[in-house]
Design a protein around this motif. Structure first.
Motif, short mmCIF file in Angstrom:
data_model
loop_
_atom_site.label_atom_id
_atom_site.label_comp_id
_atom_site.label_asym_id
_atom_site.label_seq_id
_atom_site.Cartn_x
_atom_site.Cartn_y
_atom_site.Cartn_z
N ASP A 279 0.81 -1.22 0.00
CA ASP A 279 0.00 0.00 0.00
C ASP A 279 0.85 1.27 0.00
O ASP A 279 0.43 2.30 -0.52
N ASP A 280 2.04 1.20 0.60
CA ASP A 280 2.88 2.40 0.71
C ASP A 280 3.77 2.63 -0.50
O ASP A 280 4.45 3.65 -0.57
N ASP A 281 3.78 1.70 -1.45
CA ASP A 281 4.63 1.87 -2.62
C ASP A 281 4.10 2.98 -3.52
O ASP A 281 2.89 3.11 -3.72
N ASP A 282 5.03 3.77 -4.06
CA ASP A 282 4.71 4.91 -4.90
C ASP A 282 4.97 4.54 -6.36
O ASP A 282 6.04 4.03 -6.70
N PHE A 283 4.00 4.81 -7.23
CA PHE A 283 4.10 4.45 -8.65
C PHE A 283 5.35 5.04 -9.28
O PHE A 283 6.07 4.37 -10.03
N PHE A 284 5.65 6.29 -8.98
CA PHE A 284 6.78 6.96 -9.63
C PHE A 284 8.10 6.57 -8.98
O PHE A 284 9.13 6.52 -9.67
N GLU A 285 8.11 6.28 -7.69
CA GLU A 285 9.34 5.81 -7.06
C GLU A 285 9.72 4.43 -7.58
O GLU A 285 10.89 4.06 -7.60
N LEU A 286 8.72 3.66 -8.02
CA LEU A 286 8.99 2.34 -8.59
C LEU A 286 9.46 2.41 -10.04
O LEU A 286 9.75 1.39 -10.65
N GLY A 287 9.52 3.62 -10.59
CA GLY A 287 10.00 3.77 -11.96
C GLY A 287 8.94 4.24 -12.94
O GLY A 287 9.20 4.29 -14.16
N GLY A 288 7.77 4.60 -12.46
CA GLY A 288 6.72 5.05 -13.35
C GLY A 288 7.00 6.42 -13.93
O GLY A 288 7.76 7.21 -13.37
N ASP A 289 6.39 6.70 -15.06
CA ASP A 289 6.46 8.02 -15.68
C ASP A 289 5.10 8.30 -16.30
O ASP A 289 4.15 7.53 -16.13
N SER A 290 4.99 9.42 -17.03
CA SER A 290 3.68 9.79 -17.56
C SER A 290 3.21 8.79 -18.62
O SER A 290 2.00 8.53 -18.74
N LEU A 291 4.13 8.20 -19.38
CA LEU A 291 3.75 7.20 -20.37
C LEU A 291 3.15 5.98 -19.68
O LEU A 291 2.06 5.50 -20.04
N LEU A 292 3.84 5.45 -18.68
CA LEU A 292 3.34 4.27 -17.98
C LEU A 292 2.07 4.58 -17.20
O LEU A 292 1.20 3.71 -17.05
N ALA A 293 1.95 5.81 -16.70
CA ALA A 293 0.72 6.19 -16.02
C ALA A 293 -0.46 6.19 -16.99
O ALA A 293 -1.58 5.78 -16.65
#
Length: 544
Positions: free
Chosen positions: A39-53
């Motif tokens: 639950d505490d994991d952040d999408f962008f800290e895991l390597g996400g960007d606007s494309l993957l979002a």
């Protein structure tokens, strides 16, 4: 009564757990994250960007029937917060509508943009992409050539040509195509310089758009072993995501054939199916409203752009993707120049942390610094900067080889001395606004201006950021890695691509027109770009 309340609470917990597991699975698929996403994991800290979002939003909408937006993913970046937010959003039944099989007919917006640019200079090579797939290990050349045929069978774009019917182009996908694969014998694995030489040699000749396939192939061999596959592909049927799919599926087909079988060759819905939906959407009220909104955001832009020129730049309707290209007029021959500059590791790390602190991406931080540096260089404080959006806003489009990319202008305003975070906040808002409208073709925006009796905007400069981790496939006894070869073609006056290869690695790849800018001009612009990044991130210059 107590039991009913308890049963209701239990159902809510089960529903929440199922939703959490479903969203976590989508995150893992897109981010390559480990098995445990908490639950505490952040999408962008895991390597996400606007494309993957964008892709995550499309998957959630399609698979879970929840009307989530890109803004929702930027505002609720942690898994637990996103799931709590998703539970409050309206749901709709999953569409049972099958993708439209459309192997002919009108071009998609992305295909049309590249076709128009190619029509202006049919003998130019600016819209050719040179792909190098290196082979390590033991892989028979015949097997790799057969695997390439399997991939061609699966993907409509690799069997597509564009024919002029009357005054309009039409797409034609052949049921099968013959692809001659020339072989180049080398003693041992070729070095990087030799592969660049072969790729450049093959990219000197144009690819005709009216005859499929729109690519050429050469196989570099050492005896009967494959050491590299070189493709020269027209951008009308290929983009950045296509390279990832090509390498993965080549590997899967090689592995299947090595075991005496054949990989899954079920055709995937290609650009034709996507285009049919796109045309229907643009003709409806939602599409027309989106065009008007995006066009309205660009009214009042200063003309003609940051760099004065004495001749027209073309249509301004070009296309590009995340592999070092942009959109806009290609000029007469597209010949340009380039500079590649390394940014020190300490600053690279600080820039990433700055982005996370402000709910932004590497692209947004880089674009803000690019706009400030360009404003300082040209005195233009109101800019339209091209940005390449994947255009793959449906789940099926994410798995199709083809040209889907849509280059759209992001309007960036600067106002002299001001905190970098203020510029970044405006860039973030402007980028998300355009991302919400990324299904709108730039050609439609320009048509809106013409209907209003106004001069349409042009894209003359572009900025992009990308992870340059090379697509790879590891099989039993062999490995494939793919990359696009650098090009000296310049489709715009100026582009800057910020290339990331790890947490502490950034390079700025600049391409420009020598008739407008000199190498020293671009060196000074890069210096100012780095200075703005350093000021924004609060770091000191690295020791030389």
């Amino acid at each position: 009564m107590v039991r009913r309340r308890a049963d209701g609470a239990g159902r809510r917990r089960r529903d929440e757990a199922e939703l959490t597991a479903a969203v976590a699975r989508i995150w893992r698929d897109l981010l390559g994250a480990g098995a445990d996403v908490t639950d505490d994991d952040d999408f962008f800290e895991l390597g996400g960007d606007s494309l993957l979002a964008t892709w995550a939003a499309a998957r959630i909408q399609d698979e879970l029937g929840i009307d989530v937006t890109l803004d929702d993913l930027f505002q609720q970046t942690r898994l637990g917060a996103l799931v709590a937010h998703l539970r409050l959003l309206p749901r709709r039944p999953r569409s049972a509508e099958a993708p439209v099989a459309a192997e002919g007919g009108a071009l998609t917006a992305a295909e049309r943009a590249v076709w128009l640019a190619a029509e202006l200079a049919p003998q130019a090579t600016a819209y050719l992409i040179s792909v190098v797939v290196r082979v390590r290990g033991d892989l028979a050349a015949d097997l790799l050539e057969d695997a390439l045929g399997d991939v061609i069978t699966r993907h409509e774009a690799l069997r597509t040509a564009f024919l002029l019917v009357g005054t309009e182009p039409e797409r034609r996908a052949e049921a099968s195509v013959r692809v001659p694969v020339a072989r180049v014998a080398e003693a041992g694995p070729p070095g990087a310089d030799r592969l660049r030489e072969l790729a450049a040699e093959d990219a000197e000749r144009p690819v005709e758009l009216d005859r499929a396939p729109l690519f050429r192939a050469r196989l570099v061999t050492d005896g009967d072993r494959a050491t590299a596959l070189l493709l020269t592909v027209h951008h009308a049927v290929f983009d950045a995501r296509s390279l990832e799919l090509l390498v993965r599926e080549l590997g899967e087909c090689c592995a299947a054939r090595a075991e005496g079988g054949v990989a899954d060759l079920t055709p995937v819905p290609g650009p034709g199916a996507f285009g049919a939906r796109q045309h229907a959407w643009l003709a409806g009220p939602e599409g027309r409203r989106a065009v008007a909104e995006l066009a309205g955001s660009l009214t009042g832009l200063p003309a003609p752009g940051p760099f004065p020129r004495t001749e027209p730049s073309g249509t301004g309707d070009g296309a590009g993707d995340g592999i070092g290209d942009g959109g806009g007029g290609g000029g007469r021959d597209g010949v340009g120049a380039q500079r590649r500059e390394t940014i020190d590791g300490g600053l690279a790390h600080a820039v990433r942390r700055l982005a996370l602190r402000h709910g932004a991406t590497l692209h947004m931080v880089g674009l803000a610094a690019f706009a400030v540096a360009l404003a300082d260089r040209t005195g233009t404080d109101d800019l339209a900067v091209g940005a390449a959006f994947s255009g793959r806003t449906t789940p099926e489009a994410q798995n199709a080889i083809g040209c889907f990319v849509n280059v759209l202008p992001i309007r960036v305003r600067t106002s002299g001395p001001e905190p970098f975070t203020d510029v970044l906040a405006r860039v973030r808002d402007a980028t998300l606004f355009v991302a919400r409208h990324q299904d709108v073709p730039f050609e439609q925006v320009r048509a809106w201006f013409r209907q209003e009796g106004a001069a349409p905007p042009e894209i003359r400069v572009a900025f992009g950021a990308q992870d340059v981790a090379r697509p790879a496939y590891r099989g039993e006894g062999f490995e494939l890695t793919g990359r696009e070869a650098d090009t000296e073609q310049a489709r715009l006056d100026l582009t800057c691509w910020l290339e990331a290869a790890g947490e502490d690695s950034l390079q700025a790849f600049w391409t420009y027109r020598p008739g407008l800018l000199t190498s020293s001009d671009v060196a000074a612009l890069h210096g100012r770009f780095v200075e703005v990044l350093r000021t924004g991130a609060g770091t000191e210059p690295a020791d030389s």
